[in-house]
Design a protein around this motif. Structure first.
Motif, PDB file in Angstrom:
ATOM      1  N   UNK A 117       0.820  -1.213   0.000  1.00 26.61           N
ATOM      2  CA  UNK A 117       0.000   0.000   0.000  1.00 26.61           C
ATOM      3  C   UNK A 117       0.848   1.254   0.000  1.00 26.61           C
ATOM      4  N   UNK A 118       1.806   1.314   0.959  1.00 24.02           N
ATOM      5  CA  UNK A 118       2.624   2.524   1.069  1.00 24.02           C
ATOM      6  C   UNK A 118       3.506   2.701  -0.180  1.00 24.02           C
ATOM      7  N   UNK A 119       3.898   1.575  -0.741  1.00 18.10           N
ATOM      8  CA  UNK A 119       4.736   1.617  -1.945  1.00 18.10           C
ATOM      9  C   UNK A 119       3.944   2.207  -3.104  1.00 18.10           C
ATOM     10  N   UNK A 120       2.675   1.780  -3.232  1.00 16.32           N
ATOM     11  CA  UNK A 120       1.853   2.220  -4.352  1.00 16.32           C
ATOM     12  C   UNK A 120       1.356   3.639  -4.176  1.00 16.32           C
ATOM     13  N   UNK A 121       0.945   3.986  -2.935  1.00 14.55           N
ATOM     14  CA  UNK A 121       0.292   5.283  -2.730  1.00 14.55           C
ATOM     15  C   UNK A 121       1.253   6.345  -2.250  1.00 14.55           C
ATOM     16  N   UNK A 122       2.392   5.957  -1.669  1.00  8.03           N
ATOM     17  CA  UNK A 122       3.331   6.931  -1.112  1.00  8.03           C
ATOM     18  C   UNK A 122       2.901   7.428   0.257  1.00  8.03           C
ATOM     19  N   UNK A 123       1.820   6.853   0.768  1.00 11.15           N
ATOM     20  CA  UNK A 123       1.377   7.256   2.110  1.00 11.15           C
ATOM     21  C   UNK A 123       2.189   6.530   3.175  1.00 11.15           C
ATOM     22  N   UNK A 124       2.178   7.054   4.430  1.00  7.44           N
ATOM     23  CA  UNK A 124       2.945   6.376   5.484  1.00  7.44           C
ATOM     24  C   UNK A 124       2.450   4.944   5.692  1.00  7.44           C
ATOM     25  N   UNK A 125       3.349   4.162   6.250  1.00  8.56           N
ATOM     26  CA  UNK A 125       3.041   2.743   6.465  1.00  8.56           C
ATOM     27  C   UNK A 125       1.813   2.587   7.364  1.00  8.56           C
ATOM     28  N   UNK A 126       0.905   1.723   6.972  1.00  9.35           N
ATOM     29  CA  UNK A 126      -0.357   1.554   7.695  1.00  9.35           C
ATOM     30  C   UNK A 126      -0.238   0.510   8.813  1.00  9.35           C
ATOM     31  N   UNK A 127       0.422  -0.595   8.522  1.00  3.02           N
ATOM     32  CA  UNK A 127       0.647  -1.595   9.575  1.00  3.02           C
ATOM     33  C   UNK A 127       2.119  -1.981   9.591  1.00  3.02           C
ATOM     34  N   UNK A 128       2.626  -2.185  10.820  1.00  2.00           N
ATOM     35  CA  UNK A 128       4.019  -2.592  10.949  1.00  2.00           C
ATOM     36  C   UNK A 128       4.177  -4.033  10.487  1.00  2.00           C
ATOM     37  N   UNK A 129       5.390  -4.344  10.032  1.00  2.00           N
ATOM     38  CA  UNK A 129       5.663  -5.718   9.620  1.00  2.00           C
ATOM     39  C   UNK A 129       6.918  -6.187  10.330  1.00  2.00           C
ATOM     40  N   UNK A 130       6.837  -7.358  10.940  1.00  3.27           N
ATOM     41  CA  UNK A 130       7.951  -7.859  11.727  1.00  3.27           C
ATOM     42  C   UNK A 130       8.212  -9.297  11.329  1.00  3.27           C
ATOM     43  N   UNK A 131       9.456  -9.619  11.118  1.00  2.00           N
ATOM     44  CA  UNK A 131       9.767 -10.972  10.672  1.00  2.00           C
ATOM     45  C   UNK A 131       9.552 -11.954  11.815  1.00  2.00           C
ATOM     46  N   UNK A 132       8.828 -13.003  11.520  1.00  2.00           N
ATOM     47  CA  UNK A 132       8.562 -14.022  12.521  1.00  2.00           C
ATOM     48  C   UNK A 132       9.607 -15.123  12.439  1.00  2.00           C
ATOM     49  N   UNK A 133      10.215 -15.234  11.306  1.00  2.00           N
ATOM     50  CA  UNK A 133      11.320 -16.180  11.129  1.00  2.00           C
ATOM     51  C   UNK A 133      12.387 -15.401  10.369  1.00  2.00           C
ATOM     52  N   UNK A 134      13.435 -16.085  10.046  1.00  2.00           N
ATOM     53  CA  UNK A 134      14.375 -15.445   9.119  1.00  2.00           C
ATOM     54  C   UNK A 134      13.631 -15.288   7.797  1.00  2.00           C
ATOM     55  N   UNK A 135      13.760 -14.109   7.188  1.00  7.22           N
ATOM     56  CA  UNK A 135      12.951 -13.844   5.998  1.00  7.22           C
ATOM     57  C   UNK A 135      13.847 -13.427   4.824  1.00  7.22           C
ATOM     58  N   UNK A 136      13.576 -14.037   3.696  1.00  5.36           N
ATOM     59  CA  UNK A 136      14.281 -13.607   2.482  1.00  5.36           C
ATOM     60  C   UNK A 136      13.269 -12.925   1.573  1.00  5.36           C
ATOM     61  N   UNK A 137      13.632 -11.752   1.082  1.00  2.00           N
ATOM     62  CA  UNK A 137      12.699 -11.022   0.220  1.00  2.00           C
ATOM     63  C   UNK A 137      13.436 -10.538  -1.030  1.00  2.00           C
ATOM     64  N   UNK A 138      12.601 -10.146  -1.933  1.00  2.00           N
ATOM     65  CA  UNK A 138      13.086  -9.361  -3.057  1.00  2.00           C
ATOM     66  C   UNK A 138      12.609  -7.960  -2.762  1.00  2.00           C
ATOM     67  N   UNK A 139      13.533  -7.003  -2.548  1.00  2.00           N
ATOM     68  CA  UNK A 139      13.126  -5.662  -2.158  1.00  2.00           C
ATOM     69  C   UNK A 139      13.251  -4.741  -3.368  1.00  2.00           C
ATOM     70  N   UNK A 140      12.060  -4.243  -3.803  1.00  2.00           N
ATOM     71  CA  UNK A 140      12.061  -3.416  -5.011  1.00  2.00           C
ATOM     72  C   UNK A 140      11.737  -1.989  -4.670  1.00  2.00           C
ATOM     73  N   UNK A 141      12.572  -1.022  -5.086  1.00  2.00           N
ATOM     74  CA  UNK A 141      12.137   0.369  -4.985  1.00  2.00           C
ATOM     75  C   UNK A 141      11.483   0.714  -6.318  1.00  2.00           C
ATOM     76  N   UNK A 142      11.012   1.963  -6.468  1.00  2.00           N
ATOM     77  CA  UNK A 142      10.235   2.293  -7.664  1.00  2.00           C
ATOM     78  C   UNK A 142      11.037   2.073  -8.948  1.00  2.00           C
ATOM     79  N   UNK A 143      12.314   2.468  -8.909  1.00  2.00           N
ATOM     80  CA  UNK A 143      13.136   2.319 -10.114  1.00  2.00           C
ATOM     81  C   UNK A 143      13.320   0.856 -10.465  1.00  2.00           C
ATOM     82  N   UNK A 144      13.757   0.083  -9.439  1.00  2.00           N
ATOM     83  CA  UNK A 144      14.041  -1.311  -9.734  1.00  2.00           C
ATOM     84  C   UNK A 144      12.768  -2.065 -10.119  1.00  2.00           C
TER      85      UNK A 144
END
Lengths: 162, 501
Positions: free
Chosen positions: B101-128
């Motif tokens: 949501x925050x990525x698409x709208x640019x609004x502040x984060x609505x809910x916090x996200x916390x890793x419950x295990x070790x987490x692997x992600x693909x982290x994309x900013x707007x350019x990438x």
């Protein structure tokens, strides 16, 4: 001949006064003694025993300071000296359980509730003492004047004395 | 626990408001597999890979976010942070997005996200993100589809939540009403119990009072009977006396007679019997009650057997005095008992009154007199301020506490009643203590429970809820009640009530 006593045990002096008054007629033949508590009664009973006399009738209140009336009567029932004493409970309040205990353990003969009717105590006393003398006395004539004449005459006839 | 593997995200729910056939168009699993396959050969993907250790915040509520995370491995919990409590929103796993949501709208984060295990992600900013879409057309369609499906899922959740909230509200309302009813019911039951217990104590009290009143009543009735038969003739009989004033003298002495010890009485009677062998026991008994001064006046009539009639008259006169006094005492006794009973049992009005609580305790003692025959009552009542209270209800408190003490002592022992003002002068306290066996600590905690009693059915007319009611009455008066050990043994109940200033 030894005397047959009536003892009255009652903690309220005013009540004791009127009980004695109700029984006054019997005192010509049966001396009356009084006690205000079970303890006093014990002392009284041992004095009567020492003097070689007997107790024919005990009239006893239930609720008194110290030992209760029913306890005293149970004690009297266990003692050979007072075992045959006729026992009457005179009380304004005794629970059912206590009354049952008195009947079963003390061989309670009569129960009079306070306040009693005129003559009631005298009638009960006459009746109980008549039973006592018929059961325990050989010579019944002296008691004719104050006790139940019919029953005594009947007893004399059946015992074969005239 | 060895592993802290979080629960698997719940299977998609298909609430009835949305078509039950709604099904993810694109498969997350395949999508993640695909990326993982491509990763070793893609420099871009390897660069975009970002891992988080367990328990780290990937996003914080209300902060800026410029990245979209695609979870490849591990689980992330989404949390809405409240002032006091954090609410878990849900768990996201492989193929899910974090920060969408925050990525698409640019609004502040609505809910916090916390890793419950070790987490692997693909982290994309707007350019990438743009690069990613153009570089990998074969998966970009899937990505867009997943994003769309993710958003649709969120929407579905919102609708479902709305429905659930509405249902919950309805349920809550129903439960609230039910609870209200139950509370009313309970209150009714409690009141019924209180009055039942009150009636039971009253029954017990009445039995005691019957004895208390029957004694003086017996004395009264029989005394009057005696006087009715004796008095009418007395004047006529008195005419034979040398001094008619004697009748009055003996009557007055009878009025003033004091009760002697019965053993002493017997001794005196025996002495008199020796001295006057011709006088019968009935007369001797009355004579034995007289003191020497009175006996002296009687002597002239006692010494001569032929004056027996006059002796009898004077003794009757003395006895009449005794009975008259008995009537006086018995009447006073009944009057006092009735008065105590009346003020004891007075119905409390709707409004409390300002009262001296000590009076209520004294009245209660009067009413309970029958139970207290073998109990030494020690009272220490200094002056205390009055209390605004329902007197009748407080009397129930004293009755229960005193009966309780009597039961504990088997009706033989010492009862201590005291009162005082608290140091801050806000409360008056009342203590009811006994020298019985005391109350074990284990029982102390439960003693005010309505279900707790040590009594068996045969012991008591009451319901065994006396102390529970006692407590509820004290609380109604904004007071407190506690049970302590009395110094020197026994139990001590302390009731504190707000003092009237």
């Amino acid at each position: 001949m030894s005397d047959i006593y009536i003892i009255c045990v009652e903690d309220e002096p005013q009540v004791l006064d009127v009980v004695i008054r109700d029984l006054a007629k019997l005192e010509e033949v049966f001396p009356i003694e009084i006690a205000h508590s079970a303890d006093e009664a014990r002392q009284l009973i041992s004095e009567i025993k020492e003097e070689g006399n007997r107790i024919g009738l005990a009239i006893c209140d239930h609720i008194m300071p110290g030992d209760k009336g029913v306890d005293l009567m149970i004690e009297m029932q266990k003692d050979p000296f007072t075992e045959h004493t006729r026992k009457v409970l005179l009380t304004g309040q005794a629970g059912l359980e206590e009354t049952i205990e008195a009947v079963n353990k003390a061989k309670l003969n009569r129960y009079i509730s306070k306040p009693w009717k005129p003559q009631q105590i005298l009638e009960v006393a006459v009746d109980e003492l008549t039973t006592y003398v018929i059961e325990h006395e050989k010579e019944l004539l002296p008691f004719m004047a104050v006790l139940d004449q019919e029953r005594i005459q009947e007893a004399i006839r059946s015992k074969g004395y005239v | 626990m060895e592993s802290r593997r979080p629960e698997k995200p719940k299977a998609e729910r298909h609430p009835n408001v949305i078509g039950a056939s709604a099904r993810p168009i694109y498969d997350k699993g395949t999508f993640v597999e695909k990326i993982k396959e491509m990763m070793p050969d893609s420099e871009l993907m390897s660069r975009l890979k970002q891992t988080f250790p367990e328990g780290e915040f990937m996003l914080r509520e209300n902060q800026e976010n410029t990245k979209l995370y695609i979870i490849l491995d591990g689980y992330v919990s989404q949390v809405k942070e409240g002032d006091e409590v954090n609410t878990n929103i849900g768990m996201q796993g492989p193929g899910d997005f974090i920060g969408l949501l925050s990525f698409q709208t640019g609004e502040p984060v609505f809910t916090s996200a916390k890793s419950s295990t070790k987490v692997t992600t693909l982290a994309l900013d707007h350019d990438s993100f743009e690069v990613f879409l153009t570089r990998y057309p074969e998966i970009s369609k899937t990505l867009q589809g997943l994003i769309f499906s993710n958003l649709a899922e969120r929407y579905r959740k919102v609708v479902t939540l709305h429905v659930e909230v509405a249902e919950l509200t309805k349920q809550l309302e129903a439960e609230k009403n039910h609870l209200k009813k139950t509370i009313k019911e309970l209150e009714r039951t409690r009141n019924a119990l209180i009055s039942q217990e009150k009636m039971a104590t009253l029954g017990e009290l009445t039995a005691g009072l019957a004895h208390e009143i029957n004694n003086p009543a017996s004395a009264l009735l029989r005394s009057v009977d005696y006087l009715v038969t004796t008095l009418p003739d007395m004047a006529q009989r008195a005419s034979a006396l040398p001094d008619t004033g004697l009748v009055r003298f003996f009557f007055e002495m009878g009025l003033k007679r004091e009760y002697a010890d019965t053993a002493e009485q017997r001794v005196r009677m025996k002495e008199l019997a020796k001295k006057y062998p011709y006088i019968n026991r009935g007369k001797l008994r009355t004579m034995a009650e007289m003191d020497h001064e009175v006996l002296d006046r009687l002597k002239p009539f006692a010494e001569k057997a032929e004056k027996e009639e006059m002796l009898q008259l004077l003794l009757d006169s003395y006895q009449s005095g005794i009975f008259m006094n008995g009537i006086r005492l018995s009447t006073a006794r009944i009057e006092y008992l009735v008065k105590s009973l009346k003020s004891y049992s007075r119905q409390s009005g709707k409004e409390p009154e300002v009262a001296d609580v000590r009076e209520g305790i004294r009245e209660t003692l009067q009413i309970l007199g029958n139970r207290l025959k073998d109990i030494k009552v020690k009272i220490d009542f200094p002056e205390i301020p009055p209390v605004t209270c329902f007197v009748g209800e407080l009397n129930q408190v004293w009755t229960n506490l005193i009966i309780n003490a009597c039961d504990a002592m088997n009706d033989v022992g010492e009862l201590y009643l005291s009162c005082g003002l608290s140091e801050d002068k806000n409360n008056v306290w009342f203590k009811v203590a006994d020298n019985g066996p005391g109350v074990p600590d284990k029982i102390k905690k439960r003693i005010f429970d309505s279900s707790f009693t040590t009594k068996t059915a045969s012991q008591d007319f009451g319901l065994g809820i006396g102390l529970a009611i006692t407590q509820s009455i004290v609380e109604k008066h904004h007071g407190t009640i506690e049970i302590l050990d009395r110094q020197g043994g026994g139990a001590e109940f302390v009731v504190a009530l707000p003092a009237d200033s």
